[in-house]
Design a protein around this motif. Structure first.
Motif, PDB file in Angstrom:
ATOM      1  N   LYS A 247       0.826  -1.202   0.000  1.00  0.00           N
ATOM      2  CA  LYS A 247       0.000   0.000   0.000  1.00  0.00           C
ATOM      3  C   LYS A 247       0.866   1.260   0.000  1.00  0.00           C
ATOM      4  CE  LYS A 247      -3.692   2.260   2.626  1.00  0.00           C
ATOM      5  NZ  LYS A 247      -4.579   2.158   3.834  1.00  0.00           N
ATOM      6  N   GLN A 248       1.908   1.250   0.823  1.00  0.00           N
ATOM      7  CA  GLN A 248       2.812   2.390   0.899  1.00  0.00           C
ATOM      8  C   GLN A 248       3.553   2.598  -0.415  1.00  0.00           C
ATOM      9  OE1 GLN A 248       5.323   1.649   4.282  1.00  0.00           O
ATOM     10  NE2 GLN A 248       3.693   2.004   5.787  1.00  0.00           N
ATOM     11  N   GLN A 249       3.975   1.500  -1.037  1.00  0.00           N
ATOM     12  CA  GLN A 249       4.652   1.603  -2.323  1.00  0.00           C
ATOM     13  C   GLN A 249       3.734   2.185  -3.394  1.00  0.00           C
ATOM     14  OE1 GLN A 249       6.113  -2.321  -3.134  1.00  0.00           O
ATOM     15  NE2 GLN A 249       7.762  -2.212  -1.619  1.00  0.00           N
ATOM     16  N   GLN A 250       2.473   1.764  -3.359  1.00  0.00           N
ATOM     17  CA  GLN A 250       1.510   2.274  -4.324  1.00  0.00           C
ATOM     18  C   GLN A 250       1.279   3.765  -4.126  1.00  0.00           C
ATOM     19  OE1 GLN A 250      -2.403   0.566  -4.044  1.00  0.00           O
ATOM     20  NE2 GLN A 250      -2.908   1.049  -6.152  1.00  0.00           N
ATOM     21  N   GLN A 251       1.192   4.190  -2.863  1.00  0.00           N
ATOM     22  CA  GLN A 251       1.011   5.615  -2.569  1.00  0.00           C
ATOM     23  C   GLN A 251       2.200   6.434  -3.025  1.00  0.00           C
ATOM     24  OE1 GLN A 251       0.246   5.529   1.665  1.00  0.00           O
ATOM     25  NE2 GLN A 251      -1.942   5.163   1.404  1.00  0.00           N
ATOM     26  N   GLN A 252       3.394   5.904  -2.828  1.00  0.00           N
ATOM     27  CA  GLN A 252       4.607   6.593  -3.262  1.00  0.00           C
ATOM     28  C   GLN A 252       4.656   6.742  -4.774  1.00  0.00           C
ATOM     29  OE1 GLN A 252       7.825   4.344  -1.558  1.00  0.00           O
ATOM     30  NE2 GLN A 252       7.458   5.078   0.534  1.00  0.00           N
ATOM     31  N   GLN A 253       4.240   5.696  -5.464  1.00  0.00           N
ATOM     32  CA  GLN A 253       4.239   5.750  -6.932  1.00  0.00           C
ATOM     33  C   GLN A 253       3.225   6.763  -7.444  1.00  0.00           C
ATOM     34  OE1 GLN A 253       3.466   1.713  -8.105  1.00  0.00           O
ATOM     35  NE2 GLN A 253       5.547   1.007  -7.641  1.00  0.00           N
ATOM     36  N   GLN A 254       2.087   6.884  -6.754  1.00  0.00           N
ATOM     37  CA  GLN A 254       1.066   7.836  -7.163  1.00  0.00           C
ATOM     38  C   GLN A 254       1.522   9.276  -6.929  1.00  0.00           C
ATOM     39  OE1 GLN A 254      -2.354   6.580  -4.899  1.00  0.00           O
ATOM     40  NE2 GLN A 254      -2.910   4.976  -6.355  1.00  0.00           N
ATOM     41  N   GLN A 255       2.359   9.474  -5.907  1.00  0.00           N
ATOM     42  CA  GLN A 255       2.843  10.814  -5.579  1.00  0.00           C
ATOM     43  C   GLN A 255       3.956  11.269  -6.520  1.00  0.00           C
ATOM     44  OE1 GLN A 255       3.982  10.514  -1.471  1.00  0.00           O
ATOM     45  NE2 GLN A 255       1.871  10.418  -0.723  1.00  0.00           N
ATOM     46  N   GLN A 256       4.610  10.319  -7.173  1.00  0.00           N
ATOM     47  CA  GLN A 256       5.712  10.665  -8.062  1.00  0.00           C
ATOM     48  C   GLN A 256       5.221  11.182  -9.405  1.00  0.00           C
ATOM     49  OE1 GLN A 256       8.090   7.105  -8.289  1.00  0.00           O
ATOM     50  NE2 GLN A 256       8.913   7.357  -6.223  1.00  0.00           N
TER      51      GLN A 256
END
Length: 256
Positions: A247-256
């Motif tokens: 979930k955290q990885q997905q959020q980070q990718q969305q923020q990039q």
């Protein structure tokens, strides 16, 4: 025979694109050394499996869901017929599908793929009355499905004219994310059932789900029956940690 589908809330997020393998605790490591190296089963396709009971497993991915009960199979060591209790459904919003006999097979400890028996083979074996009777005596509930699967259905691959179920078998059945389909599957095992790691494989329209089950020695059975709740807690804790990482990885990718 009526079936009551027990809906349970899915509390573990699906890690859709990775094979999840839990770490081995000190307790598990000690048990492995004492009981002939009981390794954590590792599927060859992406998916998750959970421990629901000593002889009950759930395996799933983003498309398909499989529940498995194998107490009778474990108690049939040395015999050439294997009975397993199986339930399947598909995950919302997957489109409706049709599963056939060829959608199910078992992988043996030596890697051999074993197809499900035919109705003719089952009939020639005398409808396996003793095996079915044993299954009725020691069966575990496998009614664990996503909350959406509230409609019960039957996998009618095997028909026994001596039972109250009738004498008609079917080579396929339809599933949807609203339906939880249950049934008994039979496999004729060359050389008889031996100890080791087995897999029930279910081919859905777009992916394969692999549900692990281990035929155990008496010592391994004693350990599992005594410790399966602790092993289940550790396994689910690991899955929750991995789901949070995803979930955290997905959020980070969305923020990039």
């Amino acid at each position: 025979m009526s079936m009551r589908v027990k809906a349970t809330i899915i509390v573990i997020a699906l890690v859709a694109y990775g094979v999840v393998v839990p770490s081995v605790s000190a307790q598990q490591q000690s048990a492995k050394e004492k009981y002939d190296n009981i390794d954590v089963p590792q599927p060859t396709v992406p998916g998750i499996f959970t421990i629901t009971g000593a002889f009950v497993r759930i395996a799933y991915n983003s498309e398909g869901w499989v529940t498995l009960g194998y107490r009778t199979a474990n108690d049939s060591q040395g015999q050439d017929w294997m009975l397993i209790e199986v339930g399947v459904t598909i995950r919302k919003p997957t489109k409706n599908q049709t599963l056939t006999r060829d959608s199910f097979w078992v992988t043996l400890p030596n890697g051999e793929k074993l197809p499900m028996a035919s109705q003719t083979e089952y009939q020639k074996a005398g409808y396996l009355r003793a095996l079915n009777a044993r299954g009725n005596t020691v069966r575990d509930s496998i009614n664990y499905f996503p909350v959406e699967a509230k409609q019960a259905c039957t996998m009618g691959f095997f028909a026994d004219p001596t039972s109250n179920m009738g004498s008609i078998s079917y080579d396929q059945f339809d599933i949807s994310w609203q339906r939880a389909c249950l049934g008994r599957l039979f496999f004729k095992v060359p050389g008889g059932i031996t100890t080791g790691q087995y897999w029930l494989n279910v081919q859905f329209a777009g992916s394969e789900v692999q549900a692990p089950f281990r035929i155990m020695t008496k010592e391994q059975q004693k350990f599992l029956k005594k410790n399966w709740k602790d092993l289940k807690k550790e396994h689910e804790k690991f899955l929750q940690q991995e789901a949070e990482k995803a979930k955290q990885q997905q959020q980070q990718q969305q923020q990039q």
